[in-house]
Structures are given as structure tokens and as C-alpha cells.
Design an enzyme around this catalytic site. Sequence first.
Site, PDB file in Angstrom:
ATOM      1  N   THR A 307      45.459  92.359  64.706  1.00  0.00           N
ATOM      2  CA  THR A 307      45.079  91.404  63.657  1.00  0.00           C
ATOM      3  C   THR A 307      44.771  90.046  64.275  1.00  0.00           C
ATOM      4  OG1 THR A 307      46.493  92.558  62.065  1.00  0.00           O
ATOM      5  CG2 THR A 307      45.819  90.314  61.511  1.00  0.00           C
ATOM      6  N   GLN A 337      42.559  95.513  58.763  1.00  0.00           N
ATOM      7  CA  GLN A 337      42.701  94.122  59.195  1.00  0.00           C
ATOM      8  C   GLN A 337      41.477  93.668  59.984  1.00  0.00           C
ATOM      9  OE1 GLN A 337      44.996  96.567  59.654  1.00  0.00           O
ATOM     10  NE2 GLN A 337      47.083  95.745  59.700  1.00  0.00           N
ATOM     11  N   GLN A 359      40.119  92.546  54.224  1.00  0.00           N
ATOM     12  CA  GLN A 359      41.558  92.444  54.460  1.00  0.00           C
ATOM     13  C   GLN A 359      41.837  91.385  55.516  1.00  0.00           C
ATOM     14  OE1 GLN A 359      43.596  96.172  54.971  1.00  0.00           O
ATOM     15  NE2 GLN A 359      45.449  95.235  55.778  1.00  0.00           N
ATOM     16  N   ASP A 360      42.794  90.468  55.207  1.00  0.00           N
ATOM     17  CA  ASP A 360      43.221  89.413  56.141  1.00  0.00           C
ATOM     18  C   ASP A 360      42.096  88.446  56.499  1.00  0.00           C
ATOM     19  OD1 ASP A 360      45.502  90.908  56.027  1.00  0.00           O
ATOM     20  OD2 ASP A 360      45.590  91.389  58.143  1.00  0.00           O
ATOM     21  N   ASP A 381      45.594  91.101  51.006  1.00  0.00           N
ATOM     22  CA  ASP A 381      46.306  90.092  51.805  1.00  0.00           C
ATOM     23  C   ASP A 381      45.340  89.091  52.431  1.00  0.00           C
ATOM     24  OD1 ASP A 381      48.439  91.796  51.232  1.00  0.00           O
ATOM     25  OD2 ASP A 381      48.428  92.717  53.217  1.00  0.00           O
ATOM     26  N   ARG A 449      51.958  89.455  47.883  1.00  0.00           N
ATOM     27  CA  ARG A 449      53.082  90.336  48.189  1.00  0.00           C
ATOM     28  C   ARG A 449      53.764  89.828  49.459  1.00  0.00           C
ATOM     29  NH1 ARG A 449      51.007  95.961  50.928  1.00  0.00           N
ATOM     30  NH2 ARG A 449      49.341  95.121  52.253  1.00  0.00           N
ATOM     31  N   TRP A 451      54.863  89.726  52.969  1.00  0.00           N
ATOM     32  CA  TRP A 451      54.662  90.317  54.283  1.00  0.00           C
ATOM     33  C   TRP A 451      55.970  90.304  55.073  1.00  0.00           C
ATOM     34  CZ3 TRP A 451      50.553  88.193  58.304  1.00  0.00           C
ATOM     35  CH2 TRP A 451      50.480  89.079  59.384  1.00  0.00           C
TER      36      TRP A 451
END
Length: 543
Positions: A307, A337, A359-360, A381, A449, A451
Site C-alpha cells: 500500500t 489497494q 481503494q485507499d 477506505d 471503519r 483500520w
Amino acid sequence: MDHFSLFSTYFLVFICPIFMAQYSSSSVSIRCSQTPYPQVCNHFINTNLLSTLDDHEQIRFTFRDLTLKVTMDQAIGAHQLVSSLNLNSLKDERAKLAWNDCLELHEDTVDKINRSIRSNNALDANTWLSASIANQQTCQNGFTDLKIPNSYLQSFPNYVTLTSNLSKLLSNSLSLHKASTSPSALHFSKQVRGKRRLLLSESDDGFPEWVSFADRKLLQSTGGGPKADMVVAQDGSGNYKTISEAVAAAQNLRSGSTERFVIHVKAGVYKENVEIKKTMKNIMFIGDGIDATIVTGNRNNQDGSTTYSSATFGVTGEDFIAQGMTFENTAGPQKHQAVALRSGADHSVFYRCSFKGYQDTLYVYAQRQFYRECDVYGTVDFICGDATAVLQNCNIYVRKPMSYQLNTVTAQSRTDPNENTGIVIHSSLVTAAPDLRAVQGSFRTYLGRPWKKYSRTVIMKSDLDGLIDPAGWFPWSGSFALSTLYYGEYMNSGAGAATGGRVKWPGYRVITSAGEAGKFTVGSILAGESWIPATGVPFSAGL
């Protein structure tokens, strides 16, 4: 006996033993008992450190100093161990990528602890120790991201022991540091002639106080373009055709200078991955506007990046500013990610920028960051990390995920209760991107949420569209972190803002007082008097 001799005798008999007693085995044990990991504290200070200090050092060093010293020793040991590995000889490319992340992160940790030791600013040191904790977690995350089994790291027992002790010592240092910080230092208002004023610029233009007048002028300039030290243009009309070439040249040209250096990136699509290292301070990038100047890449987890290393644009050098640019990762939702921008730059500002991914997307990695009038696009996320990050007057667009996915706007990753980190979304809009709008009833969307165990996110005075699920927030895994997280909502509006159906977690709360909400604009989460964005949220001088 003369007066001097009398004083000397008195000092040796009565005063010296008092000083020395502060570091007796029992007194160290008592102080260590107040830390999160007392056994580790006892072992490294009582067993390893005190015997190496002479009498003068024992008198001179505070207990916090001793804790930071043993923490630094472990950090140096971890960095040296990774440095000694012959990474080029590794046959597993995944392991090589993960170790490369760790090498960079351990080096940064040594720097952060060293700065904490030398600093007289309690809030700065809190930020740097918090970032060091994030570094240790991120190093471990790299192996997990790439599905490298736990048994692999167990084959490096010295490293596992070193890093385990380092993480615990960092937690102890942060705990002692926070305990020694006076409550008044955590108030982010200034008293001026007996009256409270917010730390705004004189014109209340919305920039934090630490953004200089000259930088404000550059950020607010219209017409004629900015005065640049260097120009990047794909058509050859500038100094360089790629951003990476300009960054390399700027680093050589500046030779350690910390003066503001402005790079104008003309309109165009720049397909490259860019890194602004921590040695490059006070860099400003100015583009020709959102979707005019675009930096794009497609590194992602599924194709072998961690990531951390997947970022199209990564910045670590402090006092970084970007305006009028789009940062993009086009890997797509199926690649998981895939970071568009990763910032670990202290006192970084992103003004009228866009971050596009799935994502990310926006990895607010660590330290203090401010985003104003920016657009953020993503699915899972997509605003994540362990920084103290404030997004103000921003548009947050939720995109269409894969068919089996749900959307989560944030995933804040605070791992220690004493970290001063968290994500704050203020006076912003959370709505569906065009690709989701037509089918948003088919996908559930949540505000965030957890992590990590002490995840902290506050959304206030923002417009939440009807795509937000009535529950508001989604668990990470079972009951993990539900009692230790801090998720708050304050005075939000819109079809998705109703809190009657929200989760009943112990860590979730509907904030009803301006006093509590004020802590997230001018309280400890913002980590210092030099970091205050304009919020407009009322707060009391007595906070």
C-alpha cells in the site's frame, strides 16, 4: 570549617543522595509501572541503561530522556539490521519490496526520535513519536499486503525482537511524553489583550497560521501564473518534460536549502510515479488546475506493490504545498489497494487539488496535514492513514465499487491511545460520483471503519447525501475496536445525516456540544499551535 566547606559537606550528604535516589531500581520500577509496557521499560532502563550512566548523567537526564534514549538505541539497531541485509540477493521480489519500505521507515523513525529528543516543543514531539509508531505498523503491513507468511519474519528472530521492543518503547515514550505535557499546551487559541482569537491569518483566508504570507499570495494568485523557480511542461516549453526530472534537478540545485522552492507543472497528463523525499523541504507544486495538470499511475497491491509503495505521488518532505493538481491511480477497484497520493509530510497543504482512485485513494499517512477545497474520489477506505488530517470545504465523491463490495469513506489507523492523530471532515460534501449515482441503491456506503484499534474520525457541519447507510459506520472485523475507537458526528445535514439509526458502539457518539466538537478543531488532535485551519466551529478558551 568555612562556609564553602560546610555547603560542600551538606550537598554531598543530603542533596546528592536525593538526586541519585531518583534512579534507584525501585524508583525506576515505580515510574515504569505507569507506562503501557512496564516490563519492557524496566528491562531496558534498570538492566541495560543505568549501569552505563555516570553520576552527572543520572542527575541531568529526566525519566522521559532515559526512555527516549533506550528507544533510540532500539530504533538504530532495527535500522542497522535492515541496512545490513543484501536486498538484491533476495529471490522473492515481494520480500524485497517490503524490506525496502522498512528500510525507509526505520531511517525515518531514527530521525523522528532524534528530533523528539532535541525538541522543546511538546506538541511537535508528540506528532513525531506518533509518526514513528505509524512507521513500525506500516513496515509490518507491507509483509501482510504482499501475503508473505508470518513464518518468513520469524526466520529473522533478532529483527522480530528488536521491532517488538521498539514498538513498545515508542508507546512508553509517547505515554510519558503526553503525561508531561501541560493541559494549557493543548489549547490551540491565543490570548490577545485578554480576548480569545483563533489562529487564523489576518484576513481569515482559511489557511493555517504556519502558511507564510508569501505562500498565501502564491496560492491565491490569479492570472499570469505563479512565479516559479522551475517549470515542467510536456511540450518542451519548460525546464523539464517530466516531474521526476524536475524533482531530481531541484534536489541537486538546492543543496540542502530550506527556502521555498516553487515548481510549476503545466497542463498535461504526467504518467509517472513521483517521490518527494524528507530531505526536500518547503517544496511547492502549482499546476494549471484540477483535471488540467494530472499526475497518474497504476501501481497496486494485486500487481505486487505494498500500500505504501503503490502511491502515484508520495511526499515526505515537510512544509509541502500543492495547488491546482490532480493526483490519480487508475488501477481500478479490482486491484484493491492503489494509492493516488500518500502524504507523510508535516505541515503539508493541498489546496484545490483532486485525488482520484478507488481503494485507499488518499493515504494521509502521518503528521499534520490540511486539505482545502479539494475533491476526493474512491470506494473502499479511500481516505485512510494515521495523520492528523483536516479536510475542509472539500467534495468527497463515492464511486461505484465491485459488485460484492461496499463503500467506506474513511479508515483511520491510530494504534495507540496517546497518539494525537485523527481524520476530521469539516464543512464538506459527501455524495455519489456520477458512476455510482444511477445505481447507488445497489451498494451500501458508510462513513468509515476502524483500520486500527484506536481509530478516530470526526465528521462535522458537513452535507451527507442519501447514499450514506442509516448505520453510518461499518465494523472492521467482528467487535474489533468498537469500544476503543472514537467516531463522532456533529451538526451534519443532508439526507444521510440522520443519526437515529446509527451504530450503538461504545466508541461512537453523536456530539451535541460545541465544546466537545471544538476539541477536534483546536484541541490535541491538531498537535500544535502552528497547525490551525479556519473552522468557524465555536469553542471555549477554557478547553
